[in-house]
Motif scaffolding. Structure first.
Motif, mmCIF file in Angstrom:
data_model
loop_
_atom_site.group_PDB
_atom_site.id
_atom_site.type_symbol
_atom_site.label_atom_id
_atom_site.label_comp_id
_atom_site.label_asym_id
_atom_site.label_seq_id
_atom_site.Cartn_x
_atom_site.Cartn_y
_atom_site.Cartn_z
ATOM 1 N N VAL A 198 0.846 -1.186 0.000
ATOM 2 C CA VAL A 198 0.000 0.000 0.000
ATOM 3 C C VAL A 198 0.888 1.245 0.000
ATOM 4 O O VAL A 198 1.757 1.387 0.871
ATOM 5 C CB VAL A 198 -0.932 0.008 1.231
ATOM 6 C CG1 VAL A 198 -1.892 1.188 1.158
ATOM 7 C CG2 VAL A 198 -1.707 -1.307 1.317
ATOM 8 N N THR A 199 0.664 2.116 -0.956
ATOM 9 C CA THR A 199 1.455 3.352 -1.009
ATOM 10 C C THR A 199 0.928 4.335 0.029
ATOM 11 O O THR A 199 -0.178 4.179 0.547
ATOM 12 C CB THR A 199 1.357 4.041 -2.387
ATOM 13 O OG1 THR A 199 0.034 4.581 -2.544
ATOM 14 C CG2 THR A 199 1.650 3.072 -3.526
ATOM 15 N N THR A 200 1.696 5.380 0.299
ATOM 16 C CA THR A 200 1.159 6.487 1.092
ATOM 17 C C THR A 200 0.249 7.311 0.179
ATOM 18 O O THR A 200 0.283 7.155 -1.047
ATOM 19 C CB THR A 200 2.307 7.396 1.573
ATOM 20 O OG1 THR A 200 2.991 7.901 0.420
ATOM 21 C CG2 THR A 200 3.274 6.632 2.461
ATOM 22 N N GLU A 201 -0.542 8.202 0.778
ATOM 23 C CA GLU A 201 -1.374 9.124 -0.026
ATOM 24 C C GLU A 201 -0.499 9.922 -0.988
ATOM 25 O O GLU A 201 -0.819 10.075 -2.163
ATOM 26 C CB GLU A 201 -2.089 10.130 0.881
ATOM 27 C CG GLU A 201 -3.121 9.555 1.827
ATOM 28 C CD GLU A 201 -4.478 9.371 1.160
ATOM 29 O OE1 GLU A 201 -4.645 9.849 0.020
ATOM 30 O OE2 GLU A 201 -5.348 8.735 1.781
ATOM 31 N N GLU A 202 0.627 10.412 -0.472
ATOM 32 C CA GLU A 202 1.499 11.296 -1.258
ATOM 33 C C GLU A 202 2.118 10.567 -2.451
ATOM 34 O O GLU A 202 2.403 11.180 -3.472
ATOM 35 C CB GLU A 202 2.646 11.862 -0.413
ATOM 36 C CG GLU A 202 2.240 12.674 0.810
ATOM 37 C CD GLU A 202 1.671 11.819 1.937
ATOM 38 O OE1 GLU A 202 2.274 10.766 2.231
ATOM 39 O OE2 GLU A 202 0.611 12.172 2.501
ATOM 40 N N GLU A 203 2.351 9.272 -2.306
ATOM 41 C CA GLU A 203 3.036 8.545 -3.369
ATOM 42 C C GLU A 203 2.081 7.686 -4.214
ATOM 43 O O GLU A 203 2.499 6.760 -4.902
ATOM 44 C CB GLU A 203 4.181 7.704 -2.785
ATOM 45 C CG GLU A 203 5.290 8.559 -2.200
ATOM 46 C CD GLU A 203 6.663 7.898 -2.201
ATOM 47 O OE1 GLU A 203 6.773 6.718 -2.584
ATOM 48 O OE2 GLU A 203 7.627 8.579 -1.822
ATOM 49 N N ARG A 224 9.840 6.004 -1.223
ATOM 50 C CA ARG A 224 9.264 5.101 -0.214
ATOM 51 C C ARG A 224 8.617 3.896 -0.879
ATOM 52 O O ARG A 224 8.769 2.760 -0.444
ATOM 53 C CB ARG A 224 8.216 5.844 0.625
ATOM 54 C CG ARG A 224 8.848 6.834 1.589
ATOM 55 C CD ARG A 224 7.805 7.566 2.382
ATOM 56 N NE ARG A 224 7.063 6.675 3.292
ATOM 57 C CZ ARG A 224 6.190 7.125 4.190
ATOM 58 N NH1 ARG A 224 5.952 8.422 4.299
ATOM 59 N NH2 ARG A 224 5.546 6.279 4.962
ATOM 60 N N THR A 225 7.892 4.168 -1.952
ATOM 61 C CA THR A 225 7.204 3.079 -2.651
ATOM 62 C C THR A 225 8.211 2.136 -3.308
ATOM 63 O O THR A 225 8.065 0.909 -3.225
ATOM 64 C CB THR A 225 6.243 3.652 -3.714
ATOM 65 O OG1 THR A 225 5.421 4.635 -3.083
ATOM 66 C CG2 THR A 225 5.380 2.565 -4.311
#
Ligand code: CIR
Length: 258
Positions: A198-203, A224-225
């Protein structure tokens, strides 16, 4: 699944005039073309033979060649565009699709609309995104066609997620029972049985990436991804995508892979 070839189309002179939400500023066509070349090199690095179609100034979004057709190892389906400025792009890819598929071609009929970015293949199963671009009638027609060729399908609605254009804008199948997706889609019951990154919202943009043979090609700068994907055991090839992102175009969208 092994892929052998990819089809891409060079971004046109008027690329920046395509459909865009506009948040990220005006696209730079020269830079988009540079990035497109890097994308082709990445496909080749994965072992694909790449067919590069000539730019088409009739359609500023025509480099997003995943949308006009759905290609499988059994049949090609010619999509039906919802986006008015893109209607007709499907006719431009038809000659090449005919060369590759002969009579194994099916066509989505109006009032059905389906855009290829909404279709996510997992083995012999297809997830069909119900979006602003793919309507219920289009999804129904596509599932009938897929059934005729021995495939199964199910739908995932993304209509509540305003910023997600197509299903694959927010999720991709990486093979090995693993999906990558944005947080909203990760909890969809259809994906329960799979491993999920699961990615972050930003990524979220990096949730559109493509597994090709031994590699995952993924947008550059989403560190991060990329780290998450590497940790899950995949080898990544990051490529610059900024100009395509400005046009709401995902990485998968730039190629048809067969
Ligand atoms: C459009 O809005 O149709 C294009 N500007 C972007 C299409 C991107 N398609 C995709 O990610 N499957």
């Amino acid at each position: 699944e092994l892929f052998e070839q990819a089809i891409v189309r060079t971004p046109s002179e008027n690329f920046a005039d395509g459909i865009t939400p506009g948040f990220l500023g005006r696209a730079d066509t020269a830079l988009a073309r540079e990035q497109h070349k890097a994308y082709i090199r990445a496909l080749e690095q994965c072992g694909l033979r790449v067919t590069v179609l000539a730019e088409d100034n009739d359609y500023p979004d025509s480099c997003f060649i995943e949308d006009p057709a759905i290609v499988t190892d059994r049949v090609a389906v010619i999509a039906g565009f919802q986006a008015p400025s893109r209607k007709g792009e499907e006719k431009k890819v038809l000659p090449l699709i005919e060369k590759l598929y002969g009579t194994k071609i099916e066509i989505i009929q109006s009032p059905g609309t389906v855009e290829g970015g909404d279709i996510c293949q997992v083995g012999t199963h297809f997830f069909i995104g119900l979006s602003r671009r793919t309507n219920d009638e289009g999804a129904r027609q596509l599932s009938e066609i897929l059934k005729k060729y021995g495939f199964t399908s199910s739908t995932i609605s993304i209509r509540d997620y305003k910023s997600v254009l197509h299903l694959k804008t927010g999720m991709s199948y990486l093979g090995d029972h693993t999906f990558i997706s944005i947080p909203q889609i990760a909890n969809d019951p259809e994906l329960k049985a799979f491993n999920r990154i699961v990615t972050t919202e930003e990524e979220g943009y990096a949730s559109n990436c493509i597994r090709i043979n031994d590699y995952v090609i993924i947008p550059q700068g989403f560190d991060r991804t990329i780290e998450q994907v590497e940790k899950a055991g995949f080898k990544t090839i990051p490529v610059p995508m900024s100009e395509f992102e400005k046009q709401d175009g995902g990485l998968s969208c730039l190629s048809l892979r067969i």
